[in-house]
Design a protein around this motif. Structure first.
Motif, PDB file in Angstrom:
ATOM      1  N   ARG A 120       0.849  -1.279   0.003  1.00 57.49           N
ATOM      2  CA  ARG A 120       0.078  -0.046   0.080  1.00 57.49           C
ATOM      3  C   ARG A 120       0.843   1.262   0.135  1.00 57.49           C
ATOM      4  NH1 ARG A 120      -5.131   1.031   1.358  1.00 57.49           N
ATOM      5  NH2 ARG A 120      -5.559  -1.165   2.186  1.00 57.49           N
ATOM      6  N   LEU A 121       0.905   1.895  -1.021  1.00 57.39           N
ATOM      7  CA  LEU A 121       1.675   3.037  -1.263  1.00 57.39           C
ATOM      8  C   LEU A 121       0.923   4.396  -1.144  1.00 57.39           C
ATOM      9  CD1 LEU A 121       3.409   2.096  -4.327  1.00 57.39           C
ATOM     10  CD2 LEU A 121       4.300   1.669  -2.069  1.00 57.39           C
ATOM     11  N   VAL A 122       1.271   5.727  -0.444  1.00 51.63           N
ATOM     12  CA  VAL A 122       0.726   6.959  -0.162  1.00 51.63           C
ATOM     13  C   VAL A 122       1.460   7.832  -1.316  1.00 51.63           C
ATOM     14  CG1 VAL A 122       0.120   8.465   1.572  1.00 51.63           C
ATOM     15  CG2 VAL A 122       0.427   6.033   2.014  1.00 51.63           C
ATOM     16  N   PRO A 123       0.772   8.341  -2.161  1.00 56.06           N
ATOM     17  CA  PRO A 123       1.261   9.277  -2.959  1.00 56.06           C
ATOM     18  C   PRO A 123       1.617  10.751  -2.173  1.00 56.06           C
ATOM     19  CG  PRO A 123      -0.644   8.618  -4.081  1.00 56.06           C
ATOM     20  CD  PRO A 123      -0.661   8.015  -2.815  1.00 56.06           C
ATOM     21  N   ALA A 124       2.791  11.326  -2.558  1.00 55.37           N
ATOM     22  CA  ALA A 124       3.114  12.459  -1.746  1.00 55.37           C
ATOM     23  C   ALA A 124       1.901  13.641  -1.942  1.00 55.37           C
ATOM     24  CB  ALA A 124       4.310  12.990  -2.366  1.00 55.37           C
ATOM     25  N   ALA A 125       1.270  13.536  -3.031  1.00 58.49           N
ATOM     26  CA  ALA A 125       0.092  14.491  -2.835  1.00 58.49           C
ATOM     27  C   ALA A 125      -1.046  14.057  -2.062  1.00 58.49           C
ATOM     28  CB  ALA A 125      -0.396  14.411  -4.531  1.00 58.49           C
ATOM     29  N   ALA A 126      -1.001  12.912  -1.755  1.00 59.89           N
ATOM     30  CA  ALA A 126      -2.106  12.478  -1.023  1.00 59.89           C
ATOM     31  C   ALA A 126      -2.009  13.151   0.532  1.00 59.89           C
ATOM     32  CB  ALA A 126      -2.491  10.841  -0.869  1.00 59.89           C
ATOM     33  N   LEU A 127      -0.455  12.863   0.930  1.00 60.78           N
ATOM     34  CA  LEU A 127      -0.205  13.625   2.315  1.00 60.78           C
ATOM     35  C   LEU A 127      -0.444  15.064   2.274  1.00 60.78           C
ATOM     36  CD1 LEU A 127       3.242  11.785   2.959  1.00 60.78           C
ATOM     37  CD2 LEU A 127       1.136  11.120   3.859  1.00 60.78           C
ATOM     38  N   ALA A 128      -0.223  15.722   1.187  1.00 58.20           N
ATOM     39  CA  ALA A 128      -0.389  17.351   1.229  1.00 58.20           C
ATOM     40  C   ALA A 128      -1.811  17.523   1.174  1.00 58.20           C
ATOM     41  CB  ALA A 128       0.204  17.665  -0.059  1.00 58.20           C
ATOM     42  N   GLU A 129      -2.668  16.851   0.575  1.00 54.88           N
ATOM     43  CA  GLU A 129      -4.041  16.995   0.681  1.00 54.88           C
ATOM     44  C   GLU A 129      -4.571  16.663   2.189  1.00 54.88           C
ATOM     45  OE1 GLU A 129      -5.835  14.180  -2.152  1.00 54.88           O
ATOM     46  OE2 GLU A 129      -4.774  15.324  -3.854  1.00 54.88           O
ATOM     47  N   LEU A 130      -4.089  15.849   2.617  1.00 50.89           N
ATOM     48  CA  LEU A 130      -4.533  15.456   4.177  1.00 50.89           C
ATOM     49  C   LEU A 130      -4.115  16.493   5.230  1.00 50.89           C
ATOM     50  CD1 LEU A 130      -5.840  13.719   6.369  1.00 50.89           C
ATOM     51  CD2 LEU A 130      -3.559  12.668   6.777  1.00 50.89           C
ATOM     52  N   ILE A 131      -2.943  17.143   5.026  1.00 51.44           N
ATOM     53  CA  ILE A 131      -2.304  18.209   5.901  1.00 51.44           C
ATOM     54  C   ILE A 131      -3.212  19.586   5.622  1.00 51.44           C
ATOM     55  CG2 ILE A 131      -0.464  19.621   6.275  1.00 51.44           C
ATOM     56  CD1 ILE A 131       1.318  17.085   5.723  1.00 51.44           C
ATOM     57  N   ALA A 132      -3.464  19.800   4.367  1.00 53.09           N
ATOM     58  CA  ALA A 132      -4.322  20.900   3.951  1.00 53.09           C
ATOM     59  C   ALA A 132      -5.662  20.780   4.529  1.00 53.09           C
ATOM     60  CB  ALA A 132      -4.353  21.127   2.441  1.00 53.09           C
ATOM     61  N   GLU A 133      -6.311  19.619   4.220  1.00 56.95           N
ATOM     62  CA  GLU A 133      -7.835  19.469   5.062  1.00 56.95           C
ATOM     63  C   GLU A 133      -7.847  19.706   6.585  1.00 56.95           C
ATOM     64  OE1 GLU A 133     -10.539  15.520   6.042  1.00 56.95           O
ATOM     65  OE2 GLU A 133      -9.194  15.540   3.902  1.00 56.95           O
ATOM     66  N   LEU A 134      -6.531  19.186   7.045  1.00 59.08           N
ATOM     67  CA  LEU A 134      -6.422  19.302   8.677  1.00 59.08           C
ATOM     68  C   LEU A 134      -6.548  20.497   8.876  1.00 59.08           C
ATOM     69  CD1 LEU A 134      -4.772  15.869   9.403  1.00 59.08           C
ATOM     70  CD2 LEU A 134      -6.866  16.493   9.741  1.00 59.08           C
ATOM     71  N   SER A 135      -5.375  21.292   8.251  1.00 59.50           N
ATOM     72  CA  SER A 135      -5.250  22.664   8.582  1.00 59.50           C
ATOM     73  C   SER A 135      -6.553  23.601   8.429  1.00 59.50           C
ATOM     74  CB  SER A 135      -4.149  23.446   7.654  1.00 59.50           C
ATOM     75  OG  SER A 135      -3.004  22.744   7.919  1.00 59.50           O
ATOM     76  N   GLN A 136      -7.368  23.277   7.478  1.00 61.49           N
ATOM     77  CA  GLN A 136      -8.799  24.041   7.083  1.00 61.49           C
ATOM     78  C   GLN A 136      -9.460  23.818   8.110  1.00 61.49           C
ATOM     79  OE1 GLN A 136      -9.970  22.963   3.179  1.00 61.49           O
ATOM     80  NE2 GLN A 136      -8.698  24.330   2.098  1.00 61.49           N
ATOM     81  N   GLN A 137      -9.781  22.638   8.691  1.00 56.31           N
ATOM     82  CA  GLN A 137     -10.392  22.047   9.768  1.00 56.31           C
ATOM     83  C   GLN A 137     -10.342  22.859  11.169  1.00 56.31           C
ATOM     84  OE1 GLN A 137     -10.583  18.036  10.262  1.00 56.31           O
ATOM     85  NE2 GLN A 137     -11.684  17.581   8.233  1.00 56.31           N
ATOM     86  N   GLU A 138      -8.793  23.077  11.377  1.00 58.72           N
ATOM     87  CA  GLU A 138      -8.444  23.497  12.545  1.00 58.72           C
ATOM     88  C   GLU A 138      -8.810  25.386  12.492  1.00 58.72           C
ATOM     89  OE1 GLU A 138      -3.966  24.255  13.957  1.00 58.72           O
ATOM     90  OE2 GLU A 138      -4.619  22.288  14.104  1.00 58.72           O
ATOM     91  N   GLU A 139      -8.390  25.569  11.466  1.00 62.56           N
ATOM     92  CA  GLU A 139      -8.782  27.205  11.202  1.00 62.56           C
ATOM     93  C   GLU A 139     -10.310  27.568  11.365  1.00 62.56           C
ATOM     94  OE1 GLU A 139      -7.275  28.373   7.564  1.00 62.56           O
ATOM     95  OE2 GLU A 139      -5.289  28.182   8.027  1.00 62.56           O
ATOM     96  N   ALA A 140     -11.240  26.522  10.974  1.00 60.48           N
ATOM     97  CA  ALA A 140     -12.672  26.688  11.179  1.00 60.48           C
ATOM     98  C   ALA A 140     -13.280  26.709  12.660  1.00 60.48           C
ATOM     99  CB  ALA A 140     -13.490  25.713  10.405  1.00 60.48           C
TER     100      ALA A 140
END
Length: 53
Positions: A33-53
């Motif tokens: 099971r491989l994790v694309p680097a873009a998927a890590l960036a998307e998750l971090i961006a999603e978590l950052s947006q949730q934290e700001e809200a």
């Protein structure tokens, strides 16, 4: 997968929970099971947006 856990500083259990919740996108090649680097960036961006809200 171990590299993704290390990059996110999370446990293997937390990694699989994120995958099961479809919050972290992965690619399966055979038994790996491989994790694309873009998927890590998307998750971090999603978590950052949730934290700001």
């Amino acid at each position: 997968m171990p590299e993704a856990c290390a990059a996110l500083r999370i446990s293997r259990w937390s990694f699989y929970r994120l995958v099961q919740q479809r919050r972290l996108r992965t690619v399966r090649i055979g038994n790996r099971r491989l994790v694309p680097a873009a998927a890590l960036a998307e998750l971090i961006a999603e978590l950052s947006q949730q934290e700001e809200a």
